[in-house]
Design a protein around this motif. Structure first.
Motif, PDB file in Angstrom:
ATOM      1  N   PRO A  73     -14.057 -40.014 -58.444  1.00  0.00           N
ATOM      2  CA  PRO A  73     -13.851 -38.765 -57.692  1.00  0.00           C
ATOM      3  C   PRO A  73     -13.390 -37.595 -58.564  1.00  0.00           C
ATOM      4  N   ALA A  74     -12.503 -37.868 -59.509  1.00  0.00           N
ATOM      5  CA  ALA A  74     -12.018 -36.785 -60.368  1.00  0.00           C
ATOM      6  C   ALA A  74     -12.978 -36.497 -61.516  1.00  0.00           C
ATOM      7  N   ALA A  75     -13.627 -37.527 -62.038  1.00  0.00           N
ATOM      8  CA  ALA A  75     -14.474 -37.349 -63.222  1.00  0.00           C
ATOM      9  C   ALA A  75     -15.906 -36.942 -62.896  1.00  0.00           C
ATOM     10  N   VAL A  76     -16.381 -37.227 -61.678  1.00  0.00           N
ATOM     11  CA  VAL A  76     -17.767 -36.921 -61.339  1.00  0.00           C
ATOM     12  C   VAL A  76     -17.861 -35.959 -60.156  1.00  0.00           C
ATOM     13  N   PHE A  77     -17.154 -36.265 -59.066  1.00  0.00           N
ATOM     14  CA  PHE A  77     -17.279 -35.445 -57.859  1.00  0.00           C
ATOM     15  C   PHE A  77     -16.772 -34.028 -58.081  1.00  0.00           C
ATOM     16  N   TYR A  78     -15.598 -33.867 -58.717  1.00  0.00           N
ATOM     17  CA  TYR A  78     -15.070 -32.519 -58.930  1.00  0.00           C
ATOM     18  C   TYR A  78     -15.992 -31.695 -59.842  1.00  0.00           C
ATOM     19  N   PRO A  79     -16.424 -32.228 -60.999  1.00  0.00           N
ATOM     20  CA  PRO A  79     -17.364 -31.434 -61.811  1.00  0.00           C
ATOM     21  C   PRO A  79     -18.670 -31.127 -61.076  1.00  0.00           C
ATOM     22  N   ALA A  80     -19.122 -32.031 -60.210  1.00  0.00           N
ATOM     23  CA  ALA A  80     -20.346 -31.765 -59.439  1.00  0.00           C
ATOM     24  C   ALA A  80     -20.148 -30.556 -58.531  1.00  0.00           C
ATOM     25  N   LYS A  81     -18.960 -30.417 -57.962  1.00  0.00           N
ATOM     26  CA  LYS A  81     -18.672 -29.249 -57.123  1.00  0.00           C
ATOM     27  C   LYS A  81     -18.684 -27.976 -57.965  1.00  0.00           C
ATOM     28  N   VAL A  82     -18.046 -28.047 -59.113  1.00  0.00           N
ATOM     29  CA  VAL A  82     -17.963 -26.866 -59.981  1.00  0.00           C
ATOM     30  C   VAL A  82     -19.354 -26.413 -60.399  1.00  0.00           C
ATOM     31  N   VAL A  83     -20.245 -27.349 -60.689  1.00  0.00           N
ATOM     32  CA  VAL A  83     -21.597 -27.014 -61.144  1.00  0.00           C
ATOM     33  C   VAL A  83     -22.454 -26.469 -60.009  1.00  0.00           C
ATOM     34  N   THR A  84     -22.296 -27.008 -58.797  1.00  0.00           N
ATOM     35  CA  THR A  84     -23.177 -26.617 -57.697  1.00  0.00           C
ATOM     36  C   THR A  84     -22.700 -25.404 -56.919  1.00  0.00           C
ATOM     37  N   ILE A  85     -21.430 -25.050 -57.033  1.00  0.00           N
ATOM     38  CA  ILE A  85     -20.911 -23.871 -56.341  1.00  0.00           C
ATOM     39  C   ILE A  85     -21.330 -22.631 -57.132  1.00  0.00           C
ATOM     40  N   THR A  86     -21.446 -21.523 -56.462  1.00  0.00           N
ATOM     41  CA  THR A  86     -21.938 -20.281 -57.048  1.00  0.00           C
ATOM     42  C   THR A  86     -21.303 -19.960 -58.400  1.00  0.00           C
TER      43      THR A  86
END
Length: 187
Positions: A27-40
């Motif tokens: 959750p911290a290593a994959v999910f959070y960076p995925a949010k950062v990359v996909t958000i505007t």
């Protein structure tokens, strides 16, 4: 046929164990960076709640449990139906984890709360006031929580997370747009 079936169980249990172990850091290593990359790209700081990490971990644990159920229950129809239901709950939990975020842009603040797929975007003029609640510990004041009140009656409160990194900039923008900023010292 028996050897193949036993190998299938071993593979399912192995992947289940891998998922259980990865539930700690994914959750911290994959999910959070995925949010950062996909958000505007205009997002200055992206944050997520503690519940996002908990839901992401729970979802991965449920996926691991689905694999264990498929491997350990002997009746094929029962095992696949039960493991399928548990896997769906795990995927929903992961979806809620990925959907929990907040960020600030030049134009406003966007918030998608835990257990929701609907985000709200507020311009700086839509903020009514910002409250910063301080606590005093060992003679030092620190921020205990921040609350944001909007003109439509909604309120969002944060007690941890990256919101504290963006809070000062956010409060200045709200004040510049005509909103209030209050600092409340706890007794």
């Amino acid at each position: 046929m028996v050897d193949f079936y036993d190998q299938k169980k071993i593979i399912l249990v192995t992947f289940g164990i891998i998922l259980l172990i990865s539930a700690i850091f994914i959750p911290a290593a994959v999910f959070y960076p995925a949010k950062v990359v996909t958000i505007t790209q205009e997002a200055e700081v992206v944050g997520t709640s503690f519940w996002s990490l908990v839901l992401g971990s729970a979802g991965i644990v449920l996926l691991a449990a689905a694999l264990f159920i498929a491997a350990l229950i002997e009746q094929p129809l029962k095992s696949w139906l039960l493991s399928g239901a548990v896997a769906v709950m795990g995927l929903v939990s992961i979806a809620f984890s990925l959907g929990d975020y907040y960020y600030m842009t030049h134009d406003g603040f966007t918030y998608n709360p835990p257990l929701s797929f609907n985000s709200s975007t507020y311009t700086w003029e839509e903020f009514e006031k910002v409250e910063e609640r301080l606590q005093k510990e060992n003679g030092t004041s620190s921020i205990e929580s921040v609350a944001y009140y909007f003109r439509d009656g909604h309120m969002v409160e944060f007690s941890s997370g990256r919101i504290f990194e963006m809070h000062n900039s956010l409060a200045r923008r709200v004040e510049a747009a005509g909103g209030e900023f209050n600092r409340i010292q706890a007794p």
